[in-house]
Motif scaffolding. Sequence first.
Motif, short mmCIF file in Angstrom:
data_model
loop_
_atom_site.label_atom_id
_atom_site.label_comp_id
_atom_site.label_asym_id
_atom_site.label_seq_id
_atom_site.Cartn_x
_atom_site.Cartn_y
_atom_site.Cartn_z
N LEU A 13 -1.57 6.32 -10.26
CA LEU A 13 -0.78 6.25 -9.17
C LEU A 13 -1.70 5.89 -7.91
CD1 LEU A 13 0.98 9.75 -9.42
CD2 LEU A 13 1.63 7.47 -10.31
N ALA A 14 -1.21 4.92 -7.27
CA ALA A 14 -1.88 4.41 -6.22
C ALA A 14 -1.21 3.84 -5.14
CB ALA A 14 -2.87 3.01 -6.71
N PRO A 15 -1.69 3.54 -3.81
CA PRO A 15 -0.83 2.92 -2.78
C PRO A 15 -0.46 1.52 -3.06
CG PRO A 15 -3.05 3.44 -2.10
CD PRO A 15 -2.93 3.96 -3.40
N LEU A 16 0.45 0.99 -2.59
CA LEU A 16 0.79 -0.35 -2.80
C LEU A 16 1.13 -1.05 -1.23
CD1 LEU A 16 1.96 -2.80 -4.17
CD2 LEU A 16 3.98 -2.01 -4.08
N THR A 18 2.46 -3.99 1.03
CA THR A 18 3.38 -4.84 0.83
C THR A 18 2.96 -6.12 1.74
OG1 THR A 18 4.73 -4.42 2.77
CG2 THR A 18 5.38 -3.08 0.68
N ASP A 19 3.56 -7.23 1.38
CA ASP A 19 3.21 -8.59 2.25
C ASP A 19 3.32 -8.34 3.87
OD1 ASP A 19 2.45 -9.87 -0.02
OD2 ASP A 19 4.49 -10.72 -0.18
N GLY A 20 4.50 -7.53 4.22
CA GLY A 20 4.56 -7.07 5.42
C GLY A 20 3.67 -6.18 6.25
N GLY A 21 2.95 -5.59 5.24
CA GLY A 21 1.91 -4.46 5.84
C GLY A 21 2.31 -3.27 5.57
N ALA A 22 3.50 -2.69 5.13
CA ALA A 22 3.85 -1.48 4.66
C ALA A 22 2.94 -0.91 3.59
CB ALA A 22 5.35 -1.32 4.41
N GLN A 23 2.57 0.41 3.54
CA GLN A 23 1.85 0.88 2.63
C GLN A 23 2.64 2.02 1.91
OE1 GLN A 23 -1.64 3.63 3.31
NE2 GLN A 23 -2.84 1.95 1.82
N ILE A 24 3.22 2.09 0.58
CA ILE A 24 3.99 2.91 -0.25
C ILE A 24 2.79 3.84 -1.29
CG2 ILE A 24 5.76 3.20 -1.79
CD1 ILE A 24 6.84 0.48 -0.70
N THR A 25 2.88 5.03 -0.87
CA THR A 25 2.14 5.89 -1.74
C THR A 25 2.47 6.28 -3.15
OG1 THR A 25 3.15 7.96 -0.70
CG2 THR A 25 1.21 6.91 0.35
N ASP A 26 1.69 6.43 -4.23
CA ASP A 26 1.97 7.16 -5.37
C ASP A 26 2.75 6.00 -6.28
OD1 ASP A 26 0.28 9.39 -4.98
OD2 ASP A 26 2.25 10.43 -3.66
N VAL A 27 2.56 4.83 -6.15
CA VAL A 27 3.32 3.98 -6.98
C VAL A 27 2.54 3.94 -8.32
CG1 VAL A 27 3.60 1.45 -7.22
CG2 VAL A 27 3.88 2.53 -5.24
N PRO A 28 3.55 4.06 -9.36
CA PRO A 28 2.82 3.88 -10.80
C PRO A 28 2.33 2.66 -11.24
CG PRO A 28 5.23 4.43 -10.81
CD PRO A 28 4.67 4.31 -9.47
N PHE A 29 1.17 2.51 -11.51
CA PHE A 29 0.66 1.07 -11.69
C PHE A 29 0.06 1.29 -13.22
CE2 PHE A 29 0.16 0.69 -7.27
CZ PHE A 29 0.58 -0.65 -7.00
N LEU A 30 0.29 0.27 -14.29
CA LEU A 30 -0.28 0.12 -15.31
C LEU A 30 -1.61 -0.78 -15.15
CD1 LEU A 30 2.48 -0.37 -17.75
CD2 LEU A 30 1.72 1.72 -17.07
N TYR A 31 -2.78 -0.20 -15.92
CA TYR A 31 -4.05 -1.04 -15.70
C TYR A 31 -4.65 -1.14 -17.02
CZ TYR A 31 -8.80 -1.48 -13.99
OH TYR A 31 -10.11 -1.78 -13.76
N CYS A 32 -4.98 -2.54 -17.13
CA CYS A 32 -5.87 -2.77 -18.33
C CYS A 32 -7.19 -2.40 -18.04
CB CYS A 32 -5.60 -4.27 -18.69
SG CYS A 32 -6.65 -4.78 -20.25
N GLN A 33 -7.92 -1.64 -18.69
CA GLN A 33 -9.28 -1.42 -18.36
C GLN A 33 -10.42 -2.56 -18.91
OE1 GLN A 33 -10.87 2.68 -18.93
NE2 GLN A 33 -8.60 3.47 -18.87
N THR A 34 -9.68 -3.35 -19.67
CA THR A 34 -10.55 -4.23 -20.33
C THR A 34 -10.74 -5.56 -19.03
OG1 THR A 34 -9.88 -3.88 -22.34
CG2 THR A 34 -10.75 -6.15 -22.09
N CYS A 35 -9.58 -6.04 -18.85
CA CYS A 35 -9.72 -7.10 -17.75
C CYS A 35 -9.17 -7.04 -16.38
CB CYS A 35 -8.67 -8.42 -18.50
SG CYS A 35 -6.96 -8.01 -18.30
#
Length: 140
Positions: A13-16, A18-35
């Motif tokens: 869960l990380a902040p996102l 946006t292109d317009g500068g808004a910050q949205i907290t706790d967005v669920p991201f999937l992350y590849c630890q390899t690449c």
Amino acid sequence: MDFCCGTTMTLRLAPLTTDGGAQITDVPFLYCQTCGHTVVAPEVEFDVTMYTHYCDTDGVKQASIYDVISKEKLQAIIAEYPLFEGPAHPIVTKEQIDHMLDVWNFAKQINDLEWIEEIKAALIKLHKVHSQSQLLQPQS
């Protein structure tokens, strides 16, 4: 489960920002630890896309994913994926940098050379973190 590079992607869960500068907290991201490939969890991708559009068009600067996704749905996503256990990645916003520049200007007005040097060091750190955080944004 989502896979990348032959391994299961982990969830964080990380902040996102946006292109317009808004910050949205706790967005669920999937992350590849390899690449390092990062995507918004598919279960909420449409909701996140629509919410980022809303934030940008309505001028919202700080928001929470909980405004559009229920805690129960987020908990179900968390239960589905292994959690990312790597180091936390701090985020620096443009507003934080602007604030430090305002402080620098004040320190210059009162001619506090020691404080100016401290602020320079802090700005260098903020710049490094900001540069690194730009690399962590989701890639299409």
